[in-house]
Design a protein around this motif. Sequence first.
Motif, PDB file in Angstrom:
ATOM      1  N   PRO A  22       0.805  -1.234   0.000  1.00  0.00           N
ATOM      2  CA  PRO A  22       0.000   0.000   0.000  1.00  0.00           C
ATOM      3  C   PRO A  22       0.836   1.281   0.000  1.00  0.00           C
ATOM      4  O   PRO A  22       0.317   2.337  -0.327  1.00  0.00           O
ATOM      5  CB  PRO A  22      -0.828  -0.114   1.286  1.00  0.00           C
ATOM      6  N   HIS A  23       2.119   1.176   0.368  1.00  0.00           N
ATOM      7  CA  HIS A  23       2.960   2.381   0.379  1.00  0.00           C
ATOM      8  C   HIS A  23       3.600   2.662  -0.978  1.00  0.00           C
ATOM      9  O   HIS A  23       4.279   3.672  -1.157  1.00  0.00           O
ATOM     10  CB  HIS A  23       4.047   2.266   1.441  1.00  0.00           C
ATOM     11  N   MET A  24       3.398   1.739  -1.930  1.00  0.00           N
ATOM     12  CA  MET A  24       3.977   1.968  -3.246  1.00  0.00           C
ATOM     13  C   MET A  24       3.313   3.173  -3.917  1.00  0.00           C
ATOM     14  O   MET A  24       2.090   3.305  -3.928  1.00  0.00           O
ATOM     15  CB  MET A  24       3.792   0.721  -4.125  1.00  0.00           C
ATOM     16  N   VAL A  25       4.161   4.062  -4.467  1.00  0.00           N
ATOM     17  CA  VAL A  25       3.688   5.214  -5.233  1.00  0.00           C
ATOM     18  C   VAL A  25       4.410   5.168  -6.574  1.00  0.00           C
ATOM     19  O   VAL A  25       5.628   4.978  -6.605  1.00  0.00           O
ATOM     20  CB  VAL A  25       4.033   6.536  -4.505  1.00  0.00           C
ATOM     21  N   VAL A  26       3.691   5.300  -7.665  1.00  0.00           N
ATOM     22  CA  VAL A  26       4.317   5.228  -8.982  1.00  0.00           C
ATOM     23  C   VAL A  26       4.449   6.632  -9.557  1.00  0.00           C
ATOM     24  O   VAL A  26       3.520   7.441  -9.484  1.00  0.00           O
ATOM     25  CB  VAL A  26       3.509   4.308  -9.923  1.00  0.00           C
ATOM     26  N   MET A  27       5.631   6.949 -10.081  1.00  0.00           N
ATOM     27  CA  MET A  27       5.927   8.289 -10.578  1.00  0.00           C
ATOM     28  C   MET A  27       6.341   8.238 -12.042  1.00  0.00           C
ATOM     29  O   MET A  27       7.067   7.341 -12.454  1.00  0.00           O
ATOM     30  CB  MET A  27       7.071   8.901  -9.763  1.00  0.00           C
ATOM     31  N   ASP A  28       5.874   9.237 -12.796  1.00  0.00           N
ATOM     32  CA  ASP A  28       6.208   9.295 -14.212  1.00  0.00           C
ATOM     33  C   ASP A  28       6.677  10.675 -14.624  1.00  0.00           C
ATOM     34  O   ASP A  28       6.327  11.677 -14.010  1.00  0.00           O
ATOM     35  CB  ASP A  28       4.985   8.902 -15.050  1.00  0.00           C
ATOM     36  N   ALA A  29       7.451  10.683 -15.713  1.00  0.00           N
ATOM     37  CA  ALA A  29       7.935  11.937 -16.290  1.00  0.00           C
ATOM     38  C   ALA A  29       7.498  11.997 -17.751  1.00  0.00           C
ATOM     39  O   ALA A  29       8.305  12.012 -18.666  1.00  0.00           O
ATOM     40  CB  ALA A  29       9.447  12.043 -16.157  1.00  0.00           C
ATOM     41  N   LEU A  67      11.649   9.002   2.339  1.00  0.00           N
ATOM     42  CA  LEU A  67      12.046   9.387   3.700  1.00  0.00           C
ATOM     43  C   LEU A  67      10.834   9.466   4.626  1.00  0.00           C
ATOM     44  O   LEU A  67      10.988   9.497   5.843  1.00  0.00           O
ATOM     45  CB  LEU A  67      12.797  10.721   3.670  1.00  0.00           C
ATOM     46  N   CYS A  68       9.638   9.529   4.048  1.00  0.00           N
ATOM     47  CA  CYS A  68       8.415   9.546   4.861  1.00  0.00           C
ATOM     48  C   CYS A  68       7.622   8.253   4.687  1.00  0.00           C
ATOM     49  O   CYS A  68       6.391   8.246   4.830  1.00  0.00           O
ATOM     50  CB  CYS A  68       7.585  10.772   4.528  1.00  0.00           C
ATOM     51  N   GLY A  69       8.298   7.166   4.349  1.00  0.00           N
ATOM     52  CA  GLY A  69       7.676   5.851   4.414  1.00  0.00           C
ATOM     53  C   GLY A  69       7.055   5.308   3.134  1.00  0.00           C
ATOM     54  O   GLY A  69       6.540   4.189   3.124  1.00  0.00           O
ATOM     55  N   LYS A  70       7.094   6.099   2.059  1.00  0.00           N
ATOM     56  CA  LYS A  70       6.534   5.591   0.803  1.00  0.00           C
ATOM     57  C   LYS A  70       7.567   4.732   0.076  1.00  0.00           C
ATOM     58  O   LYS A  70       8.765   4.811   0.355  1.00  0.00           O
ATOM     59  CB  LYS A  70       6.116   6.754  -0.107  1.00  0.00           C
ATOM     60  N   ILE A  71       7.082   3.926  -0.867  1.00  0.00           N
ATOM     61  CA  ILE A  71       7.983   3.175  -1.751  1.00  0.00           C
ATOM     62  C   ILE A  71       7.791   3.742  -3.155  1.00  0.00           C
ATOM     63  O   ILE A  71       6.928   3.294  -3.904  1.00  0.00           O
ATOM     64  CB  ILE A  71       7.665   1.658  -1.749  1.00  0.00           C
ATOM     65  N   PRO A  72       8.566   4.766  -3.511  1.00  0.00           N
ATOM     66  CA  PRO A  72       8.402   5.364  -4.828  1.00  0.00           C
ATOM     67  C   PRO A  72       9.008   4.482  -5.918  1.00  0.00           C
ATOM     68  O   PRO A  72      10.138   4.022  -5.802  1.00  0.00           O
ATOM     69  CB  PRO A  72       9.160   6.696  -4.723  1.00  0.00           C
ATOM     70  N   VAL A  73       8.210   4.248  -6.957  1.00  0.00           N
ATOM     71  CA  VAL A  73       8.669   3.505  -8.127  1.00  0.00           C
ATOM     72  C   VAL A  73       8.639   4.502  -9.272  1.00  0.00           C
ATOM     73  O   VAL A  73       7.560   4.887  -9.724  1.00  0.00           O
ATOM     74  CB  VAL A  73       7.732   2.316  -8.419  1.00  0.00           C
TER      75      VAL A  73
ATOM     76  N   MET B 147       0.655  14.608   2.758  1.00  0.00           N
ATOM     77  CA  MET B 147      -0.674  14.876   2.203  1.00  0.00           C
ATOM     78  C   MET B 147      -1.399  13.561   1.903  1.00  0.00           C
ATOM     79  O   MET B 147      -2.579  13.389   2.236  1.00  0.00           O
ATOM     80  CB  MET B 147      -0.517  15.702   0.929  1.00  0.00           C
ATOM     81  N   MET B 148      -0.678  12.606   1.307  1.00  0.00           N
ATOM     82  CA  MET B 148      -1.290  11.311   0.977  1.00  0.00           C
ATOM     83  C   MET B 148      -1.757  10.585   2.238  1.00  0.00           C
ATOM     84  O   MET B 148      -2.775   9.904   2.231  1.00  0.00           O
ATOM     85  CB  MET B 148      -0.272  10.418   0.256  1.00  0.00           C
ATOM     86  N   ASP B 149      -0.973  10.716   3.310  1.00  0.00           N
ATOM     87  CA  ASP B 149      -1.291  10.009   4.553  1.00  0.00           C
ATOM     88  C   ASP B 149      -2.155  10.850   5.498  1.00  0.00           C
ATOM     89  O   ASP B 149      -2.355  10.463   6.650  1.00  0.00           O
ATOM     90  CB  ASP B 149       0.005   9.596   5.266  1.00  0.00           C
ATOM     91  N   ARG B 150      -2.606  12.009   5.024  1.00  0.00           N
ATOM     92  CA  ARG B 150      -3.410  12.935   5.839  1.00  0.00           C
ATOM     93  C   ARG B 150      -2.748  13.266   7.168  1.00  0.00           C
ATOM     94  O   ARG B 150      -3.393  13.295   8.225  1.00  0.00           O
ATOM     95  CB  ARG B 150      -4.814  12.359   6.090  1.00  0.00           C
ATOM     96  N   LYS B 151      -1.446  13.510   7.108  1.00  0.00           N
ATOM     97  CA  LYS B 151      -0.703  13.913   8.301  1.00  0.00           C
ATOM     98  C   LYS B 151      -0.700  15.436   8.381  1.00  0.00           C
ATOM     99  O   LYS B 151      -0.912  16.127   7.376  1.00  0.00           O
ATOM    100  CB  LYS B 151       0.749  13.429   8.201  1.00  0.00           C
ATOM    101  N   SER B 152      -0.410  15.943   9.582  1.00  0.00           N
ATOM    102  CA  SER B 152      -0.461  17.396   9.724  1.00  0.00           C
ATOM    103  C   SER B 152       0.924  18.024   9.841  1.00  0.00           C
ATOM    104  O   SER B 152       1.053  19.219  10.065  1.00  0.00           O
ATOM    105  CB  SER B 152      -1.297  17.774  10.942  1.00  0.00           C
TER     106      SER B 152
END
Lengths: 316, 285
Positions: A22-29, A67-73, B147-152
């Motif tokens: 659920p932490h996966m985030v997909v990024m495109d250019a 750095l804030c817990g996401k897994i950016p792809v 923002m995605m995690d609705r944190k403040s």
Amino acid sequence: MAGAATREAFGEAIVELADQFPHMVVMDADLSKSTMTQAFAKKFSARHLELGIAEQNMVGVGAGLALCGKIPVMTSFACFLTGRLEPIRIAVGYNRTNVKLVGTHAGLGIGEDGASQMGLEDVAAMRALPGMVILQPADAAETRQAVRWMLEHEGPVYLRLTRQKLDDCHGPDYQFRMGRADEVFKPKDASARLQATIFASGGMVPEAIRAARELESRGFKARVMNAGTLHPFDGEAVVRAAKTSQRLVTVEDHNVVGGLGSAVSECAAKDALGIPVVTLGVRAFGESGLPAELYEKFGISSAHIVDACLRNLDLP
Amino acid sequence: MSPERTAAAPAAEKPQEREDLKTLAREMRRDILTMIYEAGSGHPGGSLSIIDILTVLYWRVMRHDPERPDWPDRDRLVLSKGHACPALYAVLSRAGYFPREQLWTLRKLGSPVQGHPDRLRLPGIEASTGSLGQGLSIAMGMALAGMMDRKSYRVFAILGDGELQEGQCWEAFMSAPKFGLDRLVAIVDSNGGQIDGHVRDVMNVEPLPEKFRSFGWDTVEIDGHDFAAVERAIDSAVKSAAGRPHMIVARTVKGKGVSFMEDDPAWHGKAPKKDELEKALKELS
């Protein structure tokens, strides 16, 4: 047999794995149509970020997300993504962020678009970054498992994918193992010493298998090892190959400097194996043409591999 | 660490009067110069120009806890102009992230107090920076995740004005408004100097406020050494939720507080000699 491009298998894998990660985030250019992330973007729009034609910012934003817990792809063509080497060096490498870099359209295999679109130095650049894992799967099954491994792994990964379709080279029982090369072609009689062990990766695996078949039909024996992990490299596979072969041949759709050929040579030198290593790779920036024509022109086709296996061979 | 400890109570020493903040900043200016003197190299000019802003951030605005540097809901600060880290080190040690004695190991082999900030070696550093132009992108990613995690939590990025010559900054300026990151506050330390001279001569970046407004940022221009103005600007930025990122153009003086360093680009990256240090410390006593 006839398979998919590894970028297509990647696009399917991220959709399949989205709920599990659920932490996966997909990024495109601005290349999502080509990097095959559109299905993900459509189904998981809140987890897809379009950053426009601004790759260095995308790399930094990805590092911040990680750095804030996401897994950016993050995806783009191999050359455009790894061309932003300094942000990757600092924001991904030195910061040790959990960023997944996915470079598609690797090598000459992109074909007609020509030199400026060809990622031919990307592996060399990524190999020089401490802590970077480099994966280059050779078919759809390997890609799916490599993507899962990449998402489970905590740390930076570079995944190198092809534009062109690749035949399946793995059976139904295939298990991906990071850091291990696996045998994808074995001569019928492998008991005697082999003329060569061929190390190939990604889009070159079908060429290597074709070459090994051709050699077999002419009475020579060669094995093909699929180096699905380019870094860290499977040094034990090189040692084993040296014990059973007269020479090692490497073939890569990448510059001959700094990639697979260098990795195998470094292992052979480190362990003082005293075995010849013939490295086939690109020595130019490439040009427009069909992939097969380009492989022929730049010296990495199956015919070149056959030649590299036999040239000046000390035949018994 | 007791789980009951809440966000709003940072453990850092809390000077209540504005006068105290000024005293604290003056003491940290002394720390900055002393650590650079001890190191024999470093960047005094840009450290002295941001110390007042950092003081307001860490003692008036930011929700942070030196005893829990990895507290998930903390506000984050990315020092994009990483060479000014002596100022951040002075702040973090005074706030209680690490012992003040470590300041005197700046730039020494094996020290957690590296020549440019290293998040893996020193608590309180959110991102390893120093390669200019990258910090705002990283801060943007942090704000996007929030923002995605609705944190403040809020994310602050401090950029140099010379640094803005890097193209990546403008990619970030272009992209932050698209995502409506109103918990992102960028502060440009506009001290007008860089290694090769004045910014206006090396490669002009002005007029900055107009450029940021045209890019879609909620922008204010302030005196970066006026504590009240800095606090007002940041306060108003963090309270606004208008769906736009915030830009504070802080006009500052490079080398602020030491007469012979002020507005002299020569002091961008040079350690004071013993007599220069003594003279500077006297001015700051």
